[in-house]
Design an enzyme around this catalytic site. Sequence first.
Site, PDB file in Angstrom:
ATOM      1  N   HIS A 122      30.267  39.039  39.294  1.00  0.00           N
ATOM      2  CA  HIS A 122      31.652  38.571  39.219  1.00  0.00           C
ATOM      3  C   HIS A 122      32.032  38.377  37.761  1.00  0.00           C
ATOM      4  O   HIS A 122      31.325  37.716  37.005  1.00  0.00           O
ATOM      5  CB  HIS A 122      31.789  37.248  39.980  1.00  0.00           C
ATOM      6  N   SER A 146      36.384  43.266  44.354  1.00  0.00           N
ATOM      7  CA  SER A 146      35.840  41.986  44.822  1.00  0.00           C
ATOM      8  C   SER A 146      35.503  42.134  46.300  1.00  0.00           C
ATOM      9  O   SER A 146      35.848  43.132  46.925  1.00  0.00           O
ATOM     10  CB  SER A 146      36.820  40.828  44.589  1.00  0.00           C
ATOM     11  N   ASP A 180      48.097  39.675  34.204  1.00  0.00           N
ATOM     12  CA  ASP A 180      46.907  39.718  35.051  1.00  0.00           C
ATOM     13  C   ASP A 180      47.302  39.280  36.453  1.00  0.00           C
ATOM     14  O   ASP A 180      47.888  38.205  36.631  1.00  0.00           O
ATOM     15  CB  ASP A 180      45.848  38.776  34.459  1.00  0.00           C
ATOM     16  N   MET A 181      47.009  40.077  37.462  1.00  0.00           N
ATOM     17  CA  MET A 181      47.397  39.698  38.823  1.00  0.00           C
ATOM     18  C   MET A 181      46.349  40.144  39.844  1.00  0.00           C
ATOM     19  O   MET A 181      45.722  41.192  39.699  1.00  0.00           O
ATOM     20  CB  MET A 181      48.729  40.344  39.203  1.00  0.00           C
ATOM     21  N   ALA A 182      46.159  39.316  40.841  1.00  0.00           N
ATOM     22  CA  ALA A 182      45.420  39.752  42.019  1.00  0.00           C
ATOM     23  C   ALA A 182      46.385  40.575  42.869  1.00  0.00           C
ATOM     24  O   ALA A 182      47.606  40.434  42.763  1.00  0.00           O
ATOM     25  CB  ALA A 182      44.933  38.546  42.809  1.00  0.00           C
ATOM     26  N   LYS A 230      52.726  47.120  49.919  1.00  0.00           N
ATOM     27  CA  LYS A 230      52.618  47.512  48.514  1.00  0.00           C
ATOM     28  C   LYS A 230      51.347  46.939  47.896  1.00  0.00           C
ATOM     29  O   LYS A 230      50.600  47.647  47.205  1.00  0.00           O
ATOM     30  CB  LYS A 230      53.857  47.051  47.750  1.00  0.00           C
ATOM     31  N   GLY A 312      52.767  36.654  32.776  1.00  0.00           N
ATOM     32  CA  GLY A 312      51.569  36.200  32.086  1.00  0.00           C
ATOM     33  C   GLY A 312      51.816  35.270  30.917  1.00  0.00           C
ATOM     34  O   GLY A 312      50.875  34.684  30.374  1.00  0.00           O
TER      35      GLY A 312
END
Length: 354
Positions: A122, A146, A180-182, A230, A312
């Site tokens: 991780h 992940s 930065d995004m999940a 999406k 961000g």
Amino acid sequence: MAEPGITLVDAAELKELMKKKFMAAGLPEAPAEETAKHLTYADACGIHSHGTVRVAYYAERIAKDGVNLAPNITFEKTGAASGIVHGDNGMGQYVCNKGLDYAIDLAKESGVAAVGVEKTGHSGMLSYYVKRAAENGLVAIAMCQSDPMVVPYGGSENYFGTNPIAFAAPTDLEKPVVFDMATTVQAWGKILDARSKGKAIPDTWAVDQNGDPTTDPNEVAGLLPIAGPKGYGLMMMVDVIAGSLLGLPFGKHVSSMYEDLTQKRNLGQFYILLDPARFTDPAAFKHRVGEMVAELHAIKLASGFKSVRLPGEGSQIRYQKAMEDGIEVATEIYNYLRSDTVHLDMYDGKGAFA
């Protein structure tokens, strides 16, 4: 003044406490230092889901041999602008930071770099890596796998992971643009953070074991993709590029983060770096991006808003404040960091700090 149950901690102290905890679990100094530095960055950015809440879990996995303590990290150049970093299942932040070094060197040599990192653990916040690339004058995209914890659009069983994507570009301003995004409404770490603080979550974040929306972080069985189909499509894309393309397990076959802490993770991460000098005048490019930032900040505000921020930017503002005033850490976790306990050995299969 910190909220009840929260302690303000100086960044240097926090990093050293985490470093000592990792070393006590068996991790050598260099990866312990890098991992602690990374987690300090996350908490300073206000992304507590990727900060100190992870320390006990990491320490337990290290102690149980779920991390290779002496990995043979090598770089295989596979083309003029491509390569694979073989991480040998070392500590994720350490492996992926070294992998970024190879990618940066290749981008400066070839103008473009497409570099995969295979067999890593991780790796934490992707913004940490792309920000460093931007500080080296490069445009950067990063993505990583992940474990399966997200229900596909229309389904009720987990298949893909949160599979984040990050982007950064240099500017002629004080800070680069960093995003930065999940690919889920929220990252799993946000669920852990809510659990550690005893807080409810919005019913748009996750579902319970029946596939129904839940507000109880302790009842979460699966996360929801952002923007329905999406987000589902984006997480599939990340899984293909950072997993299958590197010959690694995909989808529901990706190893679990919490089920068996004695097993290595075999995860994948991928970098795409671009040198602006190969496409335009680099100084002019930085200025154009800086102008974009200024113009967005000057946009007429919608009702109820105090400012227009870049994606961000909130994290960068929180980072600067935390470095000056101290980093917010749950008091329970801070007490654990100061204790002689190496790891809690109390995970419930979902990574809760208990």
